[in-house]
Write a protein that holds these residues in place. Structure first.
Motif, short mmCIF file in Angstrom:
data_model
loop_
_atom_site.label_atom_id
_atom_site.label_comp_id
_atom_site.label_asym_id
_atom_site.label_seq_id
_atom_site.Cartn_x
_atom_site.Cartn_y
_atom_site.Cartn_z
N MET A 1 -28.27 16.98 -4.87
CA MET A 1 -27.98 15.43 -4.96
C MET A 1 -27.17 15.34 -6.26
N SER A 2 -26.74 14.27 -6.60
CA SER A 2 -25.85 13.94 -7.73
C SER A 2 -25.88 12.46 -8.08
N TYR A 3 -25.59 11.94 -9.05
CA TYR A 3 -25.74 10.64 -9.35
C TYR A 3 -25.29 9.67 -8.41
N SER A 4 -24.06 9.83 -7.55
CA SER A 4 -23.48 8.98 -6.76
C SER A 4 -24.51 9.00 -5.65
N ASP A 5 -25.23 9.86 -5.37
CA ASP A 5 -26.22 9.67 -4.27
C ASP A 5 -27.44 8.74 -4.56
N PHE A 6 -27.64 8.28 -5.49
CA PHE A 6 -28.71 7.37 -5.96
C PHE A 6 -27.95 6.01 -5.51
N LYS A 7 -28.24 5.23 -4.37
CA LYS A 7 -27.72 4.36 -3.96
C LYS A 7 -28.35 3.13 -4.40
N THR A 8 -29.85 3.31 -4.76
CA THR A 8 -30.35 1.84 -5.02
C THR A 8 -31.39 2.13 -6.23
N ILE A 9 -31.62 1.29 -6.76
CA ILE A 9 -32.46 1.40 -7.93
C ILE A 9 -33.93 1.65 -7.58
N ASP A 10 -34.40 1.33 -6.43
CA ASP A 10 -35.69 1.98 -6.13
C ASP A 10 -35.68 3.16 -5.61
N GLN A 11 -34.46 3.81 -5.34
CA GLN A 11 -34.65 5.57 -5.09
C GLN A 11 -34.70 5.93 -6.22
N ALA A 12 -34.00 5.63 -7.21
CA ALA A 12 -33.86 6.27 -8.68
C ALA A 12 -35.26 6.25 -9.21
N GLU A 91 -30.04 19.86 -12.40
CA GLU A 91 -29.65 19.90 -11.09
C GLU A 91 -30.95 19.64 -10.29
N SER A 92 -32.18 20.18 -10.54
CA SER A 92 -33.31 19.92 -9.72
C SER A 92 -33.88 18.43 -9.67
N LYS A 93 -33.33 17.56 -10.42
CA LYS A 93 -33.61 16.24 -10.46
C LYS A 93 -32.28 15.45 -9.84
N GLY A 94 -31.36 15.92 -9.54
CA GLY A 94 -30.14 15.28 -9.03
C GLY A 94 -29.22 14.62 -10.03
N LEU A 95 -29.43 15.12 -11.42
CA LEU A 95 -28.75 14.69 -12.67
C LEU A 95 -27.55 15.30 -12.73
N THR A 96 -26.62 15.70 -11.77
CA THR A 96 -25.42 16.29 -12.03
C THR A 96 -24.30 15.40 -11.42
#
Length: 207
Positions: A1-12, A91-96
């Motif tokens: 995952m990366s930042y742009s994969d977080f499509k909604t606030i609920d997901q994040a 990277e493990s949290k999708g913070l890339t």
């Protein structure tokens, strides 16, 4: 995952184990900053053009960037301005991935240093779509700050279409979303809110 994969606030919120608070007029106590004549003249020239073109790129270049550069000038260019830079934190949290905009309390442009504000361009002119991405970048900034010895209790974020602006605060694991949406006609209020984290930071550094 990366930042742009977080499509909604609920997901994040679910993946990053955060709590959300919706707060009306969260930033209403912040004093507005009068826009310079230079910025007013720039937006007089570019605003209608950007709205007419109505692409993310046009709104970013013709509205958002001049406002952020105005902020940089307000602090005598002591703010680092980054646009589209890669910001890989965990990277493990999708913070890339790449961030639309990062502003740091340092004039160092050679590398990203301790960002205090992240800004996401709203996709399809829809503020809501950018909220999840913005929150993940704020969490990344929080982690990055801690790693670099900057124990900053609050990270600020914004999502903007250029003409519409929504502001967010991340305090520890609590995401505070301002229910108030600001419009470009409220430019002085927008500038005041954008400047607030830097005002706090630099005043603290002097103290």
């Amino acid at each position: 995952m990366s930042y742009s994969d977080f499509k909604t606030i609920d997901q994040a919120v679910a993946i990053l184990e955060l709590t959300v608070e919706d707060i009306s007029h969260l930033f209403s106590h912040i004093a507005p900053i009068e826009a310079s004549q230079r910025l007013k003249e720039t937006l007089d020239e570019t605003l209608d053009l950007a709205v007419s073109i109505s692409t993310e790129k046009a709104r970013s270049e013709l509205i958002i960037t001049p406002i952020l550069l105005e902020l940089r000038r307000r602090f005598n260019n002591k703010i680092g301005y980054f646009s589209g830079n890669t910001f890989n934190v965990d990277e493990s949290k999708g913070l890339t991935g790449a961030c639309d905009f990062l502003l740091s309390a340092s004039k160092n442009q050679s590398l990203v240093t301790a960002p205090v504000l992240t800004l996401v361009k709203a996709k399809d002119n829809d503020i809501r779509i950018g909220l999840g991405q913005c929150v993940t970048q704020m969490v990344a900034a929080q982690i990055f700050n801690a790693r670099n010895g900057l124990e900053q209790p609050v990270v600020y974020g914004a999502v903007s279409t250029g003409t519409n602006w929504k502001f967010i605060m991340l305090e520890n694991q609590i995401v505070k979303i301002d229910l108030t949406e600001y419009f470009i006609t409220q430019l002085n209020q927008i500038l005041g809110i954008l400047a607030e984290p830097f005002r706090i930071y630099f005043e603290g550094a002097i103290a």
